[in-house]
Design a protein around this motif. Sequence first.
Motif, PDB file in Angstrom:
ATOM      1  N   ILE A  18     -10.384   1.603  -8.674  1.00  0.00           N
ATOM      2  CA  ILE A  18     -11.520   2.201  -9.376  1.00  0.00           C
ATOM      3  C   ILE A  18     -11.590   1.691 -10.809  1.00  0.00           C
ATOM      4  CG2 ILE A  18     -12.395   4.380 -10.322  1.00  0.00           C
ATOM      5  CD1 ILE A  18     -11.446   5.709  -7.722  1.00  0.00           C
ATOM      6  N   SER A  19     -10.464   1.638 -11.489  1.00  0.00           N
ATOM      7  CA  SER A  19     -10.449   1.180 -12.876  1.00  0.00           C
ATOM      8  C   SER A  19     -10.818  -0.293 -12.990  1.00  0.00           C
ATOM      9  CB  SER A  19      -9.064   1.398 -13.486  1.00  0.00           C
ATOM     10  OG  SER A  19      -8.726   2.753 -13.448  1.00  0.00           O
ATOM     11  N   THR A  20     -10.324  -1.113 -12.081  1.00  0.00           N
ATOM     12  CA  THR A  20     -10.629  -2.542 -12.112  1.00  0.00           C
ATOM     13  C   THR A  20     -12.099  -2.801 -11.816  1.00  0.00           C
ATOM     14  OG1 THR A  20      -8.387  -3.027 -11.390  1.00  0.00           O
ATOM     15  CG2 THR A  20     -10.003  -4.779 -11.155  1.00  0.00           C
ATOM     16  N   CYS A  21     -12.655  -2.113 -10.837  1.00  0.00           N
ATOM     17  CA  CYS A  21     -14.066  -2.306 -10.501  1.00  0.00           C
ATOM     18  C   CYS A  21     -14.972  -1.806 -11.622  1.00  0.00           C
ATOM     19  CB  CYS A  21     -14.400  -1.604  -9.192  1.00  0.00           C
ATOM     20  SG  CYS A  21     -13.658  -2.390  -7.758  1.00  0.00           S
ATOM     21  N   ALA A  22     -14.601  -0.726 -12.278  1.00  0.00           N
ATOM     22  CA  ALA A  22     -15.401  -0.234 -13.398  1.00  0.00           C
ATOM     23  C   ALA A  22     -15.353  -1.210 -14.564  1.00  0.00           C
ATOM     24  CB  ALA A  22     -14.894   1.140 -13.840  1.00  0.00           C
ATOM     25  N   GLY A  52     -15.993   4.914 -11.140  1.00  0.00           N
ATOM     26  CA  GLY A  52     -15.263   4.684 -12.384  1.00  0.00           C
ATOM     27  C   GLY A  52     -16.107   4.840 -13.621  1.00  0.00           C
ATOM     28  N   THR A  53     -17.394   4.478 -13.559  1.00  0.00           N
ATOM     29  CA  THR A  53     -18.237   4.599 -14.741  1.00  0.00           C
ATOM     30  C   THR A  53     -18.780   6.020 -14.915  1.00  0.00           C
ATOM     31  OG1 THR A  53     -20.117   3.761 -13.467  1.00  0.00           O
ATOM     32  CG2 THR A  53     -18.898   2.191 -14.801  1.00  0.00           C
ATOM     33  N   ARG A  54     -19.073   6.691 -13.826  1.00  0.00           N
ATOM     34  CA  ARG A  54     -19.624   8.042 -13.952  1.00  0.00           C
ATOM     35  C   ARG A  54     -18.550   9.097 -14.223  1.00  0.00           C
ATOM     36  NH1 ARG A  54     -24.229   8.236  -9.252  1.00  0.00           N
ATOM     37  NH2 ARG A  54     -25.542   6.631 -10.159  1.00  0.00           N
ATOM     38  N   LEU A  55     -17.384   8.922 -13.663  1.00  0.00           N
ATOM     39  CA  LEU A  55     -16.304   9.897 -13.835  1.00  0.00           C
ATOM     40  C   LEU A  55     -15.160   9.289 -14.645  1.00  0.00           C
ATOM     41  CD1 LEU A  55     -16.184  11.286 -10.189  1.00  0.00           C
ATOM     42  CD2 LEU A  55     -17.261  12.333 -12.163  1.00  0.00           C
ATOM     43  N   HIS A  56     -15.484   8.662 -15.761  1.00  0.00           N
ATOM     44  CA  HIS A  56     -14.454   7.940 -16.512  1.00  0.00           C
ATOM     45  C   HIS A  56     -13.389   8.856 -17.106  1.00  0.00           C
ATOM     46  CE1 HIS A  56     -17.535   8.862 -19.525  1.00  0.00           C
ATOM     47  NE2 HIS A  56     -16.565   8.854 -20.411  1.00  0.00           N
ATOM     48  N   ALA A  60      -9.465   8.632 -16.057  1.00  0.00           N
ATOM     49  CA  ALA A  60      -8.489   8.314 -17.107  1.00  0.00           C
ATOM     50  C   ALA A  60      -7.375   9.355 -17.162  1.00  0.00           C
ATOM     51  CB  ALA A  60      -9.188   8.216 -18.456  1.00  0.00           C
ATOM     52  N   ILE A  61      -7.721  10.619 -17.044  1.00  0.00           N
ATOM     53  CA  ILE A  61      -6.710  11.680 -17.064  1.00  0.00           C
ATOM     54  C   ILE A  61      -5.790  11.565 -15.850  1.00  0.00           C
ATOM     55  CG2 ILE A  61      -6.402  14.188 -16.858  1.00  0.00           C
ATOM     56  CD1 ILE A  61      -8.965  14.460 -18.569  1.00  0.00           C
TER      57      ILE A  61
END
Length: 74
Positions: A18-22, A52-56, A60-61
């Motif tokens: 998710i982080s890489t795709c965002a 990843g972009t909507r629930l950043h 992250a948490i």
Amino acid sequence: MTNVYSFDGLIVFGLLMISTCAYMRRVPKLKQWFLSERKGFLGVFYKAAVIGTRLHMPVAITCVLMALYVLIIK
């Protein structure tokens, strides 16, 4: 080292994807080439980028909590 076949390894793998795709969604050339498909196998990467972009903040948490879990508890 985490194992992909365990539950916590699966969560770490999902968070990294998710982080890489965002991040790749923010790079213009990669966005056009890699995240243009919305259906099929490559659509999974598009959907991970949207998550990843909507629930950043929750992502992250969760990344910080999983890092602490892997480093301290496991």
